[in-house]
Motif scaffolding. Sequence first.
Motif, PDB file in Angstrom:
ATOM      1  N   LEU A   1    -120.930 -24.100  70.810  1.00  0.00           N
ATOM      2  CA  LEU A   1    -120.386 -22.786  70.469  1.00  0.00           C
ATOM      3  C   LEU A   1    -118.873 -22.853  70.301  1.00  0.00           C
ATOM      4  O   LEU A   1    -118.311 -22.262  69.374  1.00  0.00           O
ATOM      5  CB  LEU A   1    -120.752 -21.764  71.542  1.00  0.00           C
ATOM      6  CG  LEU A   1    -122.224 -21.346  71.602  1.00  0.00           C
ATOM      7  CD1 LEU A   1    -122.473 -20.449  72.808  1.00  0.00           C
ATOM      8  CD2 LEU A   1    -122.630 -20.627  70.323  1.00  0.00           C
ATOM      9  N   ARG A   2    -118.206 -23.590  71.171  1.00  0.00           N
ATOM     10  CA  ARG A   2    -116.747 -23.710  71.053  1.00  0.00           C
ATOM     11  C   ARG A   2    -116.370 -24.520  69.810  1.00  0.00           C
ATOM     12  O   ARG A   2    -115.380 -24.216  69.137  1.00  0.00           O
ATOM     13  CB  ARG A   2    -116.157 -24.352  72.308  1.00  0.00           C
ATOM     14  CG  ARG A   2    -116.290 -23.462  73.531  1.00  0.00           C
ATOM     15  CD  ARG A   2    -115.437 -23.977  74.678  1.00  0.00           C
ATOM     16  NE  ARG A   2    -114.037 -23.604  74.492  1.00  0.00           N
ATOM     17  CZ  ARG A   2    -113.038 -24.473  74.416  1.00  0.00           C
ATOM     18  NH1 ARG A   2    -113.271 -25.766  74.476  1.00  0.00           N
ATOM     19  NH2 ARG A   2    -111.789 -24.061  74.275  1.00  0.00           N
TER      20      ARG A   2
ATOM     21  N   LEU B   1    -111.909 -20.886  63.389  1.00  0.00           N
ATOM     22  CA  LEU B   1    -110.507 -20.558  63.639  1.00  0.00           C
ATOM     23  C   LEU B   1    -109.565 -21.649  63.138  1.00  0.00           C
ATOM     24  O   LEU B   1    -108.346 -21.519  63.248  1.00  0.00           O
ATOM     25  CB  LEU B   1    -110.273 -20.353  65.136  1.00  0.00           C
ATOM     26  CG  LEU B   1    -110.913 -19.111  65.764  1.00  0.00           C
ATOM     27  CD1 LEU B   1    -110.791 -19.174  67.285  1.00  0.00           C
ATOM     28  CD2 LEU B   1    -110.264 -17.840  65.225  1.00  0.00           C
ATOM     29  N   ASP B   2    -110.134 -22.750  62.627  1.00  0.00           N
ATOM     30  CA  ASP B   2    -109.352 -23.876  62.119  1.00  0.00           C
ATOM     31  C   ASP B   2    -108.540 -24.526  63.232  1.00  0.00           C
ATOM     32  O   ASP B   2    -107.378 -24.898  63.037  1.00  0.00           O
ATOM     33  CB  ASP B   2    -108.431 -23.432  60.979  1.00  0.00           C
ATOM     34  CG  ASP B   2    -108.034 -24.612  60.084  1.00  0.00           C
ATOM     35  OD1 ASP B   2    -108.766 -25.614  60.067  1.00  0.00           O
ATOM     36  OD2 ASP B   2    -106.976 -24.522  59.415  1.00  0.00           O
ATOM     37  N   ILE B   3    -109.164 -24.663  64.405  1.00  0.00           N
ATOM     38  CA  ILE B   3    -108.524 -25.337  65.530  1.00  0.00           C
ATOM     39  C   ILE B   3    -108.861 -26.821  65.463  1.00  0.00           C
ATOM     40  O   ILE B   3    -110.031 -27.198  65.463  1.00  0.00           O
ATOM     41  CB  ILE B   3    -109.010 -24.762  66.874  1.00  0.00           C
ATOM     42  CG1 ILE B   3    -108.602 -23.293  67.004  1.00  0.00           C
ATOM     43  CG2 ILE B   3    -108.466 -25.571  68.040  1.00  0.00           C
ATOM     44  CD1 ILE B   3    -109.173 -22.620  68.226  1.00  0.00           C
TER      45      ILE B   3
ATOM     46  N   MET C   1    -112.390 -13.366  68.315  1.00  0.00           N
ATOM     47  CA  MET C   1    -112.964 -14.708  68.278  1.00  0.00           C
ATOM     48  C   MET C   1    -112.164 -15.665  69.157  1.00  0.00           C
ATOM     49  O   MET C   1    -112.722 -16.541  69.824  1.00  0.00           O
ATOM     50  CB  MET C   1    -113.002 -15.219  66.830  1.00  0.00           C
ATOM     51  CG  MET C   1    -113.954 -16.383  66.616  1.00  0.00           C
ATOM     52  SD  MET C   1    -114.012 -16.956  64.898  1.00  0.00           S
ATOM     53  CE  MET C   1    -114.638 -15.484  64.088  1.00  0.00           C
ATOM     54  N   VAL C   2    -110.852 -15.487  69.164  1.00  0.00           N
ATOM     55  CA  VAL C   2    -109.991 -16.309  70.024  1.00  0.00           C
ATOM     56  C   VAL C   2    -110.327 -16.067  71.493  1.00  0.00           C
ATOM     57  O   VAL C   2    -110.439 -17.013  72.284  1.00  0.00           O
ATOM     58  CB  VAL C   2    -108.501 -16.005  69.763  1.00  0.00           C
ATOM     59  CG1 VAL C   2    -107.621 -16.655  70.823  1.00  0.00           C
ATOM     60  CG2 VAL C   2    -108.101 -16.478  68.373  1.00  0.00           C
ATOM     61  N   MET C   3    -110.492 -14.804  71.872  1.00  0.00           N
ATOM     62  CA  MET C   3    -110.808 -14.479  73.263  1.00  0.00           C
ATOM     63  C   MET C   3    -112.154 -15.083  73.664  1.00  0.00           C
ATOM     64  O   MET C   3    -112.316 -15.584  74.780  1.00  0.00           O
ATOM     65  CB  MET C   3    -110.818 -12.961  73.458  1.00  0.00           C
ATOM     66  CG  MET C   3    -109.482 -12.281  73.179  1.00  0.00           C
ATOM     67  SD  MET C   3    -108.112 -13.009  74.095  1.00  0.00           S
ATOM     68  CE  MET C   3    -108.574 -12.586  75.776  1.00  0.00           C
ATOM     69  N   ALA C   4    -113.131 -15.044  72.752  1.00  0.00           N
ATOM     70  CA  ALA C   4    -114.432 -15.656  73.034  1.00  0.00           C
ATOM     71  C   ALA C   4    -114.291 -17.166  73.198  1.00  0.00           C
ATOM     72  O   ALA C   4    -114.890 -17.772  74.103  1.00  0.00           O
ATOM     73  CB  ALA C   4    -115.421 -15.329  71.914  1.00  0.00           C
TER      74      ALA C   4
END
Length: 203
Positions: free
Chosen positions: A152-153, A160-162, A183-186
């Motif tokens: 999931l992450r 998020l393009d991380i 989405m960032v918080m999730a």
Amino acid sequence: MPGHFEPLPGGGAAVALDDVEISIIRSLAVQLLELIGPGPAEDAGDDPLAELFAEGPSEPPSDPVLRRLFPDAYTDPVEPPATSRQAEEHQAYSAEFRRYTENDLRAGKRDNALAVVRTLDALASEAAGEGGAVLKLTPEESRRWLGALNDLRLAIGSRLDISDEDDTDLLFRLPDEDPRKPMVMAYLWLGGLQETLVNTLMP
């Protein structure tokens, strides 16, 4: 135990979840299942022989999230092939590896996500009207949850393009009105759950 996993006597892990948290994790797991898609047996009408002899795809997925979940086996972003011949060889090796492993990888990720959905459904039915409950996982369920949380992450991080820790630091500073903020918080919350679950599984 709110917000993080704690070890259970005799193995396994437990975490307190409220109704909203249960709903969020379940929704994300269902979306992951839809993205991964059905297995060969489901496509072939539950024919066990079809599943046994089914070959996976040889080309990388077009969806960037699936490419993150099922990367090429012979790709090294740090030291790319020096020649076009080496690049062709790496591509051929990756295609062959993918053909014989991706179906199993998809099945494992699918089973992990299903385990999350099923344990949350059981928890929700037990805690109906209570506003939340304590999720208790066996050691095997804990391992499946750990795999699903990681997937999931990876999926959210891809959206998020991380790509590294610096990207995560930038996301901390997003303004509240940024559409990526939920989405960032999730992503960050699931990371906390994942980290504490890892700690419960360590000897």
